[in-house]
Design an enzyme around this catalytic site. Structure first.
Site, PDB file in Angstrom:
ATOM      1  N   GLY A 520       1.304   5.976  -3.349  1.00 36.85           N
ATOM      2  CA  GLY A 520       2.464   5.120  -3.532  1.00 36.85           C
ATOM      3  C   GLY A 520       2.784   4.993  -5.002  1.00 36.85           C
ATOM      4  O   GLY A 520       2.014   5.412  -5.863  1.00 36.85           O
ATOM      5  N   ALA A 523       6.029  -0.480  -9.734  1.00 38.13           N
ATOM      6  CA  ALA A 523       6.878  -0.689 -10.897  1.00 38.13           C
ATOM      7  C   ALA A 523       6.200  -0.178 -12.166  1.00 38.13           C
ATOM      8  O   ALA A 523       6.857   0.264 -13.094  1.00 38.13           O
ATOM      9  CB  ALA A 523       7.194  -2.170 -11.037  1.00 38.13           C
ATOM     10  N   LYS A 544      -5.275   3.258  -9.099  1.00 35.81           N
ATOM     11  CA  LYS A 544      -3.962   2.988  -9.679  1.00 35.81           C
ATOM     12  C   LYS A 544      -3.975   3.381 -11.147  1.00 35.81           C
ATOM     13  O   LYS A 544      -4.790   2.884 -11.928  1.00 35.81           O
ATOM     14  CB  LYS A 544      -3.632   1.508  -9.526  1.00 35.81           C
ATOM     15  CG  LYS A 544      -2.323   1.123 -10.177  1.00 35.81           C
ATOM     16  CD  LYS A 544      -1.941  -0.269  -9.807  1.00 35.81           C
ATOM     17  CE  LYS A 544      -0.467  -0.331  -9.498  1.00 35.81           C
ATOM     18  NZ  LYS A 544      -0.096  -1.568  -8.849  1.00 35.81           N
ATOM     19  N   ASP A 641       4.718 -11.185  -6.695  1.00 41.84           N
ATOM     20  CA  ASP A 641       5.422 -10.045  -6.120  1.00 41.84           C
ATOM     21  C   ASP A 641       4.992  -9.842  -4.664  1.00 41.84           C
ATOM     22  O   ASP A 641       4.621  -8.751  -4.255  1.00 41.84           O
ATOM     23  CB  ASP A 641       5.148  -8.786  -6.956  1.00 41.84           C
ATOM     24  CG  ASP A 641       6.137  -7.659  -6.645  1.00 41.84           C
ATOM     25  OD1 ASP A 641       7.153  -7.940  -5.966  1.00 41.84           O
ATOM     26  OD2 ASP A 641       5.888  -6.517  -7.067  1.00 41.84           O
TER      27      ASP A 641
END
Ligand SMILES: *[C@@H]1O[C@H](CO)[C@@H](O)[C@H](O)[C@H]1NC(C)=O
Ligand SMILES: *[C@@H]1O[C@H](CO)[C@@H](O)[C@H](O)[C@H]1NC(C)=O
Ligand SMILES: *[C@@H]1O[C@H](CO)[C@@H](O)[C@H](O)[C@H]1NC(C)=O
Ligand SMILES: *[C@@H]1O[C@H](CO)[C@@H](O)[C@H](O)[C@H]1NC(C)=O
Ligand SMILES: *[C@@H]1O[C@H](CO)[C@@H](O)[C@H](O)[C@H]1NC(C)=O
Length: 792
Positions: A520, A523, A544, A641
Site C-alpha cells: 500500500g 501520504a 513502511k 487519520d
C-alpha cells in the site's frame, strides 16, 4: 409449470452434445500431445478463459494434468487428473494416432485414466471449462464435468451418486478428508471420510430434499446455473435455491464452487476486469462447521481431528488448534489432529501431582460428552482443578455452571466459541507448560499484560544477574519454540531484542527482496511485504519506508525517537504492533506485524457484503483500540487519520488500528475530518471520535462516506443521509436489502445513535471513546442525539 421445467430440462440434455459442434472449438486432433515442463504449452478454450495442460505445483519438480482459469494471475485449478500422484518433468498427455487418450510418466508408465480411453476421434477444451473426448459421431466418451474433483463450474450438474472430494491443503492436491455427495435418496450431504479408506462418517450438512417423506418432492440434480446460483432441482421440477445471496451478473464475474480443504462448500467470485483482485467468497455451507458435528465421538474427531479444537475466524472459516501440551500429527496437514507431546504417567514416585503438572486454562472451550469419564456436580473451579490434577486418568476438565466434567483421551470434536461460557483446564507436564500459555491464544488480553511486564523487566534489568536470568529464560523459550513447527511468536523475538528490534537498511532490503511486493501507499511512505527469519520462526512483516521528502520535512531526530518509543509501549489486541525500525540517515523504515486480511476498506467495500455480526465485532474492536490510545496508554496518542484504509484485519478478522503515533504529514482524509481542523481551535482526541463516527456509518451501511457518482443527491454524503433517515424514522431505507441488519433493528438503531453522537460538530458534545465503547457494549443507555450541525 412443472411440466414445462421438465420439458426444458429434457431439451437442455438433447441440445447439450450438439453444443460441442456449435461452439467455436479448436479441435485437438489425433497425434497431438503436451509434455510437462516449466514452459509447456496448453490447450486453450476458444475464449482463452480456460486451459488444459500441465501445471507445476509448489516449488517441487512435480506437475498436475489440470484445467485452470488461464486469464487470471492465480491460474486457479478447477480440475486435476492426478492429485494423489503428481508426475515429474517429461510426463506426457497424448491423443495417439489410433485414438487412445492417456497420461504417461517419464518411463512411459500409464498414470491416468485407468483404463485408457480409446476410440477417441478428437478432444476439445470448451469455454464452459469442460474438457471433452468425443468419438467419430461426436458422442462424448468422457468429460471433465462428469469426473469432478473439488470444484464445479456454472452449467455443471451433479447427478445422483456423483461427488466432490476435497484436497488436503491449499497446495496439496492429494485426497483430503471431506466429501460432498448427491446421495441416492436425493439429499446433498457433506461428510468426512476415514482416510486412507473410503469409510463415510456421519454428515455435517444435509439438505432437506430426501425422498423419505415424498418421492416427487425429493432432490434429483444439483445444478450450478449460468447466473451463478446453486440449485437442487427436485423430481417434480421445482427448484430449491441453496445460495440465498444475490450474485452479480456472470458476464462480469467468474464463478466456481469448491469443496474447500477445510470442509466448507463455498461459492467464489472473481471480477473479470480490474487488477489487484482475488477470489472472494459469497456463500458457504455449513454456517458453523465447528458446531456442525454431533457428539457421538464417531466422526473422526470432528472437523479438526482428535485432540484439537475448532474455532471460527470472522469469515466463518475453521481454525484448528492443538490443545496445549499437544502438537500436530502432521504439521503440513493440521486437520489430521494432534498427539500428546509427553505422555502423562500415573507413576509419580515421591512427587506430588502439583509438582509435576500444571493446569492450563483455555477459556470458552469444550468437547462434547464423548470424551467424558466422570461428571462431578456442584463443584467450584478450584475443586474441579484439584480433582483432575489428582486423578491420573484425567487429561482435561471442563467447568461450567457448577459442574465439572473430567475427560480422557482422545478428545473428540473440540470447539471454542466466545458465546460459550465455562472453560477448559488442561493438565500439562510442567516443563511444557512453560512454553505454551503465552504463545497460544494471541487473542487474550492476558498475554498482552504478560508481555508488558516482561518488556518492563527487560528495561529495568540492567544488573548482570538479572540479565543472566533473562538470557537463560530466553534460551529456554527459544529451545521450546524451536521444537514447535511453524508457530509464529513475534513476542519472543521482540522480547529478545528488548523493546524494539533495530534493523539495518540492508537487512530490510533483503527481507523485502529489494522492496518488491508493495502492500500500500500512504501520504508519507510506501508499505512493503517482507519476511523476517529467526532461528525459531519465519514471520511475515509489513515494512513502511518513509519517503525521503517526509523525512526531511519532518521534525528532528529526537521527536521521531520520542514518538517511536511511545508507540513501542502500546500493547492492545486492537492495535498493530510495531516490531522494529531502521534509522540510517535519510532511510527511515518501520517494521510492523503483517495483517493477512487486508484493510477494513477492502472488507467493507468488496463484492459481497460481509456479515452483520462480524461488522459489529469490528466496530467494537476499533472503539476499544481507540479508547486504549486515548485513555489507557502512558502517553495519550491521538490518531488523527482514522479511516477504513488504516484499520487492518488479522487472520481471525480482529480489527487492528495501524498508522498511529506519528504526527508527520498527517492530514485527515476527506470525509472523515472533524470540522475543528479548519478552525483555529486546538486538536483533541475528539477528532478521532468524529472520524470513528463517520466510519461507523460506513460499517453499518457498507458504503463509502462520499459517493459523488450517486444519482440521488441526498444519498451522496453518507452522514447527512443517515441522519435524515434516522430523523424521519426510516432506518430501513439506509440498509437496503441487508436482511441481517433488518432482523436486528434494535441494535441497528443503537449503532446509528452512537454514530450521530460521534459526529456532533461541537467537539464537547461528542462522547469519549470510553463512553462510545460502553454504549456499543450496551453497558450504558444512549440518549437521543441532536442534529450533528444544529448544535453549534
Ligand atoms: C471437430 O471434429 C469433429 C470430428 O472430426 C468434426 O465433426 C467437427 O466439425 C470438428 N469441429 C471443429 C470446430 O473443427
Ligand atoms: C501431500 O500430502 C501427502 C500425504 O500427506 C504426501 O504424501 C504428499 O507428498 C504431499 N504432496 C505434495 C505434492 O507435497
Ligand atoms: C426445506 O426447508 C425449508 C425451510 O427450512 C423449506 O422452506 C423448504 O420448503 C424445505 N424443502 C423441502 C423440499 O422440504
Ligand atoms: C439460476 O437460479 C436462480 C435461483 O434459482 C434463478 O433466479 C435464475 O433465474 C437462474 N438462472 C438461469 C440462467 O437459469
Ligand atoms: C441463507 O441461508 C442460511 C442457511 O443456509 C440462513 O441462515 C440465512 O438466514 C439465509 N439468509 C437469507 C438472507 O435468507
Amino acid at each position: 409449470m412443472a411440466f414445462s421445467v421438465l420439458h426444458l430440462l429434457a431439451l437442455y440434455l438433447i441440445v447439450q452434445p450438439f453444443c460441442v459442434h456449435a461452439a467455436q472449438t479448436a479441435n485437438i486432433s489425433l497425434g497431438l500431445s503436451l509434455t510437462a515442463s516449466d514452459n509447456s504449452l496448453s490447450w486453450q478454450s476458444p475464449s482463452g478463459e480456460f486451459a488444459f495442460g500441465f501445471r507445476r505445483i509448489g516449488d517441487q519438480d512435480l506437475f498436475l494434468l489440470a484445467i485452470w482459469y488461464d486469464k487470471i494471475p492465480e491460474k486457479t485449478l478447477v480440475w486435476y487428473a492426478n492429485g494423489d500422484n503428481p508426475t515429474p518433468k517429461g510426463s506426457k498427455v497424448e491423443l495417439t494416432k489410433d485414438g487412445n487418450f492417456r497420461l504417461t510418466g517419464p518411463r512411459k508408465e500409464e498414470i491416468w485414466p485407468q483404463p485408457v480411453i480409446s476410440g477417441v476421434a478428437y478432444a476439445a477444451m470448451l469455454d464452459s471449462g469442460n474438457f471433452v473426448l468425443a468419438d467419430q459421431n461426436s458422442a462424448l466418451l468422457w468429460q471433465s464435468f462428469k469426473d469432478p474433483r473439488d470444484t464445479i463450474l456454472p452449467t455443471q450438474v451433479l447427478e445422483i451418486g456423483e461427488k466432490l472430494s476435497s484436497r488436503q491443503t491449499a497446495s496439496n492436491y492429494s485426497k483430503g478428508k471431506f466429501q460432498l455427495q448427491f446421495k441416492p435418496d436425493g439429499t446433498l450431504e457433506l461428510y468426512p471420510i476415514a482416510l486412507p479408506t473410503e469409510f463415510e462418517y456421519d454428515a455435517y450438512y444435509k439438505s432437506n430434499t430426501s425422498d423419505a417423506a415424498d418421492k416427487l418432492n425429493s432432490g434429483y440434480q444439483l445444478v450450478f446455473n449460468e447466473s451463478g446460483h446453486i440449485n437442487i432441482v427436485l423430481r417434480n421440477g421445482n427448484i430449491v435455491t441453496l445460495t440465498n445471496k444475490t450474485v452479480s451478473p456472470s458476464r462480469d464475474y467468474y464463478y466456481r464452487a469448491t469443496l474447500d480443504f477445510d470442509g466448507l462448500f463455498t461459492l467464489y467470485a472473481y471480477p473479470k476486469k480490474g487488477s489487484g483482485t482475488s477470489w472472494s467468497s459469497l456463500w458457504s455451507i455449513p454456517e458453523n462447521i465447528c458446531f456442525a458435528f454431533d457428539s457421538t465421538g464417531e466422526e473422526g474427531g470432528g472437523p479438526c481431528g482428535y485432540n484439537s479444537y475448532c474455532r471460527l475466524d470472522a469469515n466463518t472459516r475453521p481454525i484448528c488448534d492443538c490443545v496445549p501440551g499437544f502438537s500436530a500429527l502432521d504439521p503440513q496437514y493440521k486437520l489430521r489432529g494432534c498427539k500428546q507431546d509427553r505422555m502423562h504417567s500415573c507413576e509419580l514416585g515421591d512427587s506430588k501431582p502439583q509438582d509435576v503438572y500444571v493446569m492450563h486454562e483455555l477459556p470458552n472451550t469444550f468437547w462434547p460428552s464423548s470424551s467424558n469419564f466422570e461428571v462431578l456436580q456442584q463443584l467450584n473451579e478450584d475443586d474441579c482443578r484439584r480433582s483432575c490434577l489428582d486423578d491420573c486418568n484425567c487429561v482435561v476438565a471442563t467447568i461450567r455452571a457448577g459442574r465439572c466434567w473430567k475427560k480422557k483421551l482422545p478428545l473428540s470434536n473440540g470447539r471454542q466459541d466466545w458465546n460459550e461460557y465455562g472453560k477448559a483446564l488442561i493438565k500439562i507436564p510442567k516443563s511444557d507448560a512453560f512454553e505454551n500459555p503465552a504463545s497460544r491464544d494471541s487473542n487474550t488480553e492476558k498475554k498482552d499484560q504478560k508481555t508488558v511486564i516482561l518488556v518492563g523487566a527487560l528495561l529495568l534489568g540492567s544488573s548482570v544477574f538479572i540479565n543472566f536470568l533473562l538470557v537463560a529464560a530466553i534460551a529456554l523459550l527459544v529451545f521450546y519454540t524451536y521444537r514447535k513447527t511453524l508457530r509464529v511468536i513475534t513476542s519472543t523475538s521482540s522480547i529478545m531484542e528488548a523493546n524494539l528490534r533495530a534493523f539495518t537498511y540492508k537487512e530490510l532490503e533483503e527481507a523485502t527482496d529489494g522492496f518488491r511486493e508493495e502492500l500500500g501507499r500512504g501520504a508519507f511512505g510506501t508499505v512493503y511485504k517482507g519476511v523476517i527469519s529467526s532461528p525459531s520462526s519465519t514471520n511475515y512483516v509489513a515494512i513502511k519506508k518513509l519517503d525521503k521528502v517526509a523525512v526531511v520535512a519532518q521534525q528532528g531526530e529526537k521527536e521521531f525517537k520520542t514518538e517511536v518509543s511511545a508507540i513501542a509501549k502500546t500493547h492492545h489486541r486492537n492495535l498493530v504492533r510495531l516490531l522494529g525500525l531502521c534509522d540510517e540517515g535519510a532511510n527511515r523504515l518501520l517494521v510492523y506485524e503483517f495483517m493477512s486480511n487486508g484493510t477494513l476498506a477492502s472488507f467493507l467495500f468488496g463484492i459481497s457484503r460481509p456479515d452483520w455480526n462480524k461488522r459489529i465485532q469490528i466496530a467494537l474492536g476499533i472503539a476499544r483500540g481507540l479508547m486504549y490510545l486515548h485513555d489507557e496508554c502512558s502517553t495519550q496518542i491521538i490518531h488523527c487519520d482514522i479511516k477504513p484504509q488504516n484499520i487492518l484485519l488479522d487472520d481471525s478478522f480482529t480489527a487492528r488500528i495501524s498508522d498511529f503515533g506519528f504526527r508527520i504529514g498527517k492530514a485527515s482524509a476527506k470525509g472523515y475530518v472533524a470540522p475543528e481542523w479548519f478552525r483555529n481551535t486546538p486538536v483533541t482526541a475528539k477528532v478521532d471520535v468524529y472520524s470513528y463516527g463517520v466510519m461507523l456509518f460506513e460499517i453499518i451501511c457498507c458504503r463509502r462516506c462520499l459517493e459523488m457518482e450517486r444519482e440521488n443527491e441526498e444519498e451522496k454524503i453518507l452522514t447527512d443521509w443517515v441522519y435524515d433517515c434516522y430523523n424521519q424514522r426510516r432506518l430501513n431505507k439506509m440498509i437496503g436489502d441487508d436482511e441481517e441488519a433488518r432482523n436486528d433493528m434494535k441494535r441497528l438503531e443503537r449503532l446509528v445513535m452512537v454514530a450521530i453522537w460521534c459526529i456532533q460538530e461541537d467537539p464537547s458534545l461528542r462522547p469519549t471513546m470510553k463512553k462510545v465503547t460502553q454504549m456499543l457494549e450496551g453497558v450504558i443507555d444512549i440518549s437521543v442525539p441532536p442534529s450533528p450541525s444544529r448544535s453549534f
